[in-house]
Motif scaffolding. Structure first.
Motif, PDB file in Angstrom:
ATOM      1  N   ILE A  99       5.597  -6.148  19.187  1.00  0.00           N
ATOM      2  CA  ILE A  99       5.662  -6.943  17.970  1.00  0.00           C
ATOM      3  C   ILE A  99       7.040  -6.835  17.334  1.00  0.00           C
ATOM      4  CG2 ILE A  99       4.611  -5.052  16.638  1.00  0.00           C
ATOM      5  CD1 ILE A  99       3.420  -7.955  15.211  1.00  0.00           C
ATOM      6  N   ALA A 100       7.533  -7.969  16.860  1.00  0.00           N
ATOM      7  CA  ALA A 100       8.787  -7.997  16.097  1.00  0.00           C
ATOM      8  C   ALA A 100       8.444  -8.450  14.691  1.00  0.00           C
ATOM      9  CB  ALA A 100       9.772  -8.966  16.751  1.00  0.00           C
ATOM     10  N   LEU A 101       8.801  -7.624  13.702  1.00  0.00           N
ATOM     11  CA  LEU A 101       8.498  -7.972  12.311  1.00  0.00           C
ATOM     12  C   LEU A 101       9.792  -8.303  11.585  1.00  0.00           C
ATOM     13  CD1 LEU A 101       5.866  -5.181  11.499  1.00  0.00           C
ATOM     14  CD2 LEU A 101       5.421  -7.641  11.730  1.00  0.00           C
ATOM     15  N   GLY A 102       9.751  -9.329  10.767  1.00  0.00           N
ATOM     16  CA  GLY A 102      10.928  -9.684   9.956  1.00  0.00           C
ATOM     17  C   GLY A 102      10.479  -9.953   8.544  1.00  0.00           C
ATOM     18  N   ARG A 103      11.394  -9.808   7.587  1.00  0.00           N
ATOM     19  CA  ARG A 103      11.040 -10.177   6.229  1.00  0.00           C
ATOM     20  C   ARG A 103      12.253 -10.643   5.451  1.00  0.00           C
ATOM     21  NH1 ARG A 103      10.291  -7.143   1.806  1.00  0.00           N
ATOM     22  NH2 ARG A 103       8.180  -7.941   1.775  1.00  0.00           N
ATOM     23  N   ALA A 104      12.027 -11.404   4.424  1.00  0.00           N
ATOM     24  CA  ALA A 104      13.112 -11.877   3.561  1.00  0.00           C
ATOM     25  C   ALA A 104      12.517 -12.257   2.224  1.00  0.00           C
ATOM     26  CB  ALA A 104      13.788 -13.092   4.182  1.00  0.00           C
ATOM     27  N   ASN A 105      13.354 -12.248   1.212  1.00  0.00           N
ATOM     28  CA  ASN A 105      12.916 -12.730  -0.085  1.00  0.00           C
ATOM     29  C   ASN A 105      13.279 -14.213  -0.174  1.00  0.00           C
ATOM     30  OD1 ASN A 105      12.578 -13.466  -2.750  1.00  0.00           O
ATOM     31  ND2 ASN A 105      12.897 -11.356  -3.454  1.00  0.00           N
ATOM     32  N   VAL A 106      12.329 -15.032   0.257  1.00  0.00           N
ATOM     33  CA  VAL A 106      12.592 -16.451   0.403  1.00  0.00           C
ATOM     34  C   VAL A 106      12.800 -17.120  -0.957  1.00  0.00           C
ATOM     35  CG1 VAL A 106      11.506 -18.614   1.072  1.00  0.00           C
ATOM     36  CG2 VAL A 106      11.510 -16.690   2.650  1.00  0.00           C
ATOM     37  N   ARG A 107      12.087 -16.612  -1.965  1.00  0.00           N
ATOM     38  CA  ARG A 107      12.209 -17.224  -3.289  1.00  0.00           C
ATOM     39  C   ARG A 107      13.650 -17.113  -3.804  1.00  0.00           C
ATOM     40  NH1 ARG A 107       7.418 -18.436  -5.702  1.00  0.00           N
ATOM     41  NH2 ARG A 107       6.273 -16.683  -4.811  1.00  0.00           N
ATOM     42  N   MET A 108      14.248 -15.957  -3.560  1.00  0.00           N
ATOM     43  CA  MET A 108      15.614 -15.745  -4.003  1.00  0.00           C
ATOM     44  C   MET A 108      16.574 -16.653  -3.235  1.00  0.00           C
ATOM     45  SD  MET A 108      16.596 -11.987  -5.123  1.00  0.00           S
ATOM     46  CE  MET A 108      17.323 -11.267  -3.643  1.00  0.00           C
ATOM     47  N   ARG A 109      16.361 -16.711  -1.899  1.00  0.00           N
ATOM     48  CA  ARG A 109      17.216 -17.569  -1.085  1.00  0.00           C
ATOM     49  C   ARG A 109      17.160 -19.016  -1.517  1.00  0.00           C
ATOM     50  NH1 ARG A 109      17.399 -16.360   5.342  1.00  0.00           N
ATOM     51  NH2 ARG A 109      17.138 -14.108   5.216  1.00  0.00           N
ATOM     52  N   ALA A 110      15.921 -19.475  -1.808  1.00  0.00           N
ATOM     53  CA  ALA A 110      15.737 -20.865  -2.210  1.00  0.00           C
ATOM     54  C   ALA A 110      16.513 -21.134  -3.492  1.00  0.00           C
ATOM     55  CB  ALA A 110      14.256 -21.177  -2.401  1.00  0.00           C
ATOM     56  N   ALA A 111      16.425 -20.192  -4.437  1.00  0.00           N
ATOM     57  CA  ALA A 111      17.130 -20.360  -5.708  1.00  0.00           C
ATOM     58  C   ALA A 111      18.629 -20.434  -5.463  1.00  0.00           C
ATOM     59  CB  ALA A 111      16.778 -19.211  -6.636  1.00  0.00           C
ATOM     60  N   LYS A 112      19.108 -19.557  -4.565  1.00  0.00           N
ATOM     61  CA  LYS A 112      20.543 -19.483  -4.304  1.00  0.00           C
ATOM     62  C   LYS A 112      21.055 -20.768  -3.662  1.00  0.00           C
ATOM     63  CE  LYS A 112      23.331 -16.291  -1.835  1.00  0.00           C
ATOM     64  NZ  LYS A 112      23.255 -15.096  -0.976  1.00  0.00           N
ATOM     65  N   LEU A 113      20.316 -21.270  -2.675  1.00  0.00           N
ATOM     66  CA  LEU A 113      20.763 -22.471  -1.944  1.00  0.00           C
ATOM     67  C   LEU A 113      20.307 -23.755  -2.635  1.00  0.00           C
ATOM     68  CD1 LEU A 113      19.949 -21.272   1.675  1.00  0.00           C
ATOM     69  CD2 LEU A 113      22.236 -21.675   0.744  1.00  0.00           C
ATOM     70  N   ARG A 114      19.656 -23.601  -3.793  1.00  0.00           N
ATOM     71  CA  ARG A 114      19.081 -24.762  -4.490  1.00  0.00           C
ATOM     72  C   ARG A 114      18.238 -25.615  -3.530  1.00  0.00           C
ATOM     73  NH1 ARG A 114      24.146 -26.985  -6.568  1.00  0.00           N
ATOM     74  NH2 ARG A 114      25.176 -24.990  -6.772  1.00  0.00           N
ATOM     75  N   ASP A 115      17.536 -24.933  -2.646  1.00  0.00           N
ATOM     76  CA  ASP A 115      16.661 -25.595  -1.693  1.00  0.00           C
ATOM     77  C   ASP A 115      15.231 -25.499  -2.210  1.00  0.00           C
ATOM     78  OD1 ASP A 115      17.225 -26.989   0.561  1.00  0.00           O
ATOM     79  OD2 ASP A 115      17.704 -25.223   1.770  1.00  0.00           O
ATOM     80  N   ASN A 116      14.311 -26.336  -1.725  1.00  0.00           N
ATOM     81  CA  ASN A 116      12.938 -26.099  -2.134  1.00  0.00           C
ATOM     82  C   ASN A 116      12.363 -24.949  -1.319  1.00  0.00           C
ATOM     83  OD1 ASN A 116      11.159 -26.965   0.061  1.00  0.00           O
ATOM     84  ND2 ASN A 116      11.917 -29.027  -0.360  1.00  0.00           N
ATOM     85  N   LEU A 117      11.273 -24.396  -1.838  1.00  0.00           N
ATOM     86  CA  LEU A 117      10.732 -23.158  -1.296  1.00  0.00           C
ATOM     87  C   LEU A 117      10.298 -23.320   0.164  1.00  0.00           C
ATOM     88  CD1 LEU A 117      10.274 -20.378  -2.476  1.00  0.00           C
ATOM     89  CD2 LEU A 117       7.925 -21.021  -2.979  1.00  0.00           C
ATOM     90  N   GLU A 118       9.616 -24.440   0.460  1.00  0.00           N
ATOM     91  CA  GLU A 118       9.136 -24.633   1.828  1.00  0.00           C
ATOM     92  C   GLU A 118      10.304 -24.724   2.811  1.00  0.00           C
ATOM     93  OE1 GLU A 118       6.977 -27.774  -0.070  1.00  0.00           O
ATOM     94  OE2 GLU A 118       5.432 -27.646   1.485  1.00  0.00           O
ATOM     95  N   GLN A 119      11.346 -25.437   2.381  1.00  0.00           N
ATOM     96  CA  GLN A 119      12.528 -25.608   3.230  1.00  0.00           C
ATOM     97  C   GLN A 119      13.198 -24.255   3.472  1.00  0.00           C
ATOM     98  OE1 GLN A 119      13.568 -28.025   4.874  1.00  0.00           O
ATOM     99  NE2 GLN A 119      15.732 -27.695   5.280  1.00  0.00           N
ATOM    100  N   ALA A 120      13.353 -23.475   2.416  1.00  0.00           N
ATOM    101  CA  ALA A 120      13.997 -22.163   2.535  1.00  0.00           C
ATOM    102  C   ALA A 120      13.156 -21.239   3.424  1.00  0.00           C
ATOM    103  CB  ALA A 120      14.184 -21.544   1.153  1.00  0.00           C
ATOM    104  N   ALA A 121      11.821 -21.291   3.258  1.00  0.00           N
ATOM    105  CA  ALA A 121      10.934 -20.450   4.063  1.00  0.00           C
ATOM    106  C   ALA A 121      11.071 -20.816   5.542  1.00  0.00           C
ATOM    107  CB  ALA A 121       9.485 -20.633   3.599  1.00  0.00           C
TER     108      ALA A 121
END
Lengths: 345, 345
Positions: free
Chosen positions: B79-101
């Motif tokens: 198993i390979a596990l990954g994680r990120a704070n997508v909400r923060m990334r979305a805010a930073k890139l001014r992207d919508n949440l689904e797109q950033a995720a």
């Protein structure tokens, strides 16, 4: 309207024009707006109002015809009236009612244009009609051809001598045509069938489009835009299809003898993009059979499957009995063995 | 699954494969079915389970990860596990949440595949996802490119070394994946976001598709079929676009010097079908700018307008400041005057 007119490249002077008027808001508005442009000398058209009574609504149908005749007379235009029993025709051709009504109406318009003669026939389809048509075709699972929706301009007689144009299609909303009629004090007729939810188009208008509008307030414009993009795609692919057919046709002598379309070289078909190849096969099959009735995607894919594999000798039977075989590097079309001619199509 | 696998031409032996598993019914079913095929020796794959925690749902996210890990371990896969704070990334890139995720998830999958290395990444998109994607793009007013929906197979790294494939896309229904999991006694995870109607996709699933089903009970199949036809069209048009770009490119020396794409001959662009010409212009603009961010149809049409008329000398400014001009029978791309590089994209 004048802007839309010019965008479609329609003639502005010396042209006989037939405008189809049902008496509803859309077509009454088109007639009134053309009249305004003619009176203001922006367009110099010889205009005939055409009204077709589908015989579907008894006394109301007759009243509609009288109303349109009165409006045309008041504005000073000739009127051509036509009628047919569409319900009977639909039963006879085992077609649905809307399809039969459309066929009867356009055939009346074409006859009227030929008789006058007039080069141009106009219908008052709006952007709302376009959006509804796109969705109707979508729920049926259409490809690009259906999703392109209504053509702004097309040949009405298949020969390009009479053009059918929809000058409201790319910009006018149905509600605007109603407002325009009311502003001019014209009490357009209301078709009770527009409220009959047994028609898919009416349910699209009253249920599906309002729901889609919650996703995009400009849904009608969005669907019309999509249709325009897909019509551009369709026309590019039609060009590529012609090029492929031209290149893939083998010498036509044998085919001429048997009165079938010339064989198509399998090597050239095989390397063409699938979308172009399948359009070419559809076109070729239509040539061979005379029409595409009952031909579905599955039949096109079956014919396409003849191209794969190295052995020839396989044969595909199409609905109606005509055959496609692969021999000597070509697909060949075979009419079905002669039977009583009335069953031939 | 094996049939779908073969239809996509995916490798059946000796292949490192990463399968993305969220823990929902679709991806759990894909993992379980692959496991079945591997145990029955129908496929010889070296399989790694990849799970990405988008950090969107706090404790539940962590439980999902634990659950997927337990399932993978029980079946005997890495198993390979990954994680990120997508909400923060979305805010930073001014992207919508689904797109950033989505971006974060696919970038994790690509990194995982490169690290192993694995040639193939699988996601468990079903025919229902395809229908929803088509409708999402439709309400946005997409053309062929959006309406083609999800690709069954595409390059994940842009170089074709890692393929992204969706072996369930063309045939599996979401409900079937649930039944399959239940049959195997696997209690898949339920994503609460799938019930959150603030997401357009969820409203499409719960409101729009059920209404469209009243027009056509096989609406999901119909939309998937439409998407397939449009992807075929898209690929034929992409081929024609490449041919046009190849032909229209002028000698590239000047362009090489300025590090911009070579000029395009206006005479060849002008005679190409609009759908192909506009695709060629999009592609050329993307080359010049590095991406197509904020480029809309209206910009493509503005550049296209340079082709009409006989006078040169006009210039179109694109979002971000780069320019397109027409001189000496060619469209030319000009990067915008140098500014701080971090604003350059």
């Amino acid at each position: 309207l004048l802007e839309g007119w010019r965008r479609l490249g329609l003639p502005e002077t010396n042209t006989g024009v037939v405008v189809a008027v049902s008496g509803g808001a859309d077509s009454s508005a088109l007639l009134l707006a053309l009249d305004e442009l003619i009176r203001k000398k922006k367009l110099a058209l010889s205009l005939t109002v055409a009204h077709f009574d589908h015989g579907l609504r008894g006394a109301t149908s007759k009243e509609d015809a009288r109303w349109v005749k009165a409006l045309a007379t008041r504005l000073g235009y000739r009127i051509a009236l036509g009628r047919a029993n569409v319900r009977m025709r639909a039963a006879k051709l085992r077609d649905n009612l809307e399809q039969a009504a459309r066929l009867a109406r356009y055939s009346f318009l074409a006859r009227t244009a030929n008789r006058l003669p007039a080069r141009l026939v106009l219908t008052a389809h709006t952007m709302d009609d376009q959006a509804e048509t796109v969705l109707l075709n979508l729920v049926r699972g259409s490809g690009t051809d259906g999703l392109g929706g209504i053509d702004p301009v097309r040949s009405l007689d298949g020969k390009g001598k009479v053009l059918l144009a929809r000058p409201l299609l790319s910009w006018a909303r149905r509600a605007e045509t109603e407002t325009y009629c009311r502003t001019l004090g014209v009490e357009f007729r209301i078709d009770a069938m527009n409220a009959d939810e047994s028609f898919a188009r009416v349910r699209i208008r009253r249920k599906l489009l309002p729901l889609m509008q919650t996703f995009n307030v400009k849904i009608v414009e969005a669907l019309a835009r999509t249709a325009g993009l897909l019509r551009d795609d369709r026309s590019a692919l039609a060009g590529a299809t012609e090029v492929l057919l031209e290149a893939a046709r083998e010498a036509a002598e044998a085919a001429d003898r048997e009165n079938v379309p010339p064989g198509l070289r399998t090597d050239l078909l095989a390397i063409a993009p699938a979308a172009v190849r399948r359009r070419a096969l559809r076109h070729w099959i239509a040539q061979g059979r005379g029409d595409l009735r009952r031909i579905e995607l599955v039949h096109i894919l079956a014919v396409e499957s003849l191209l794969s594999g190295t052995r020839g000798g396989r044969v595909i039977e199409l609905p109606g009995g005509s055959l496609v075989s692969r021999t000597r590097g070509c697909l060949r079309f075979h009419r079905r063995p002669a039977r009583p001619p009335e069953r031939d199509r």
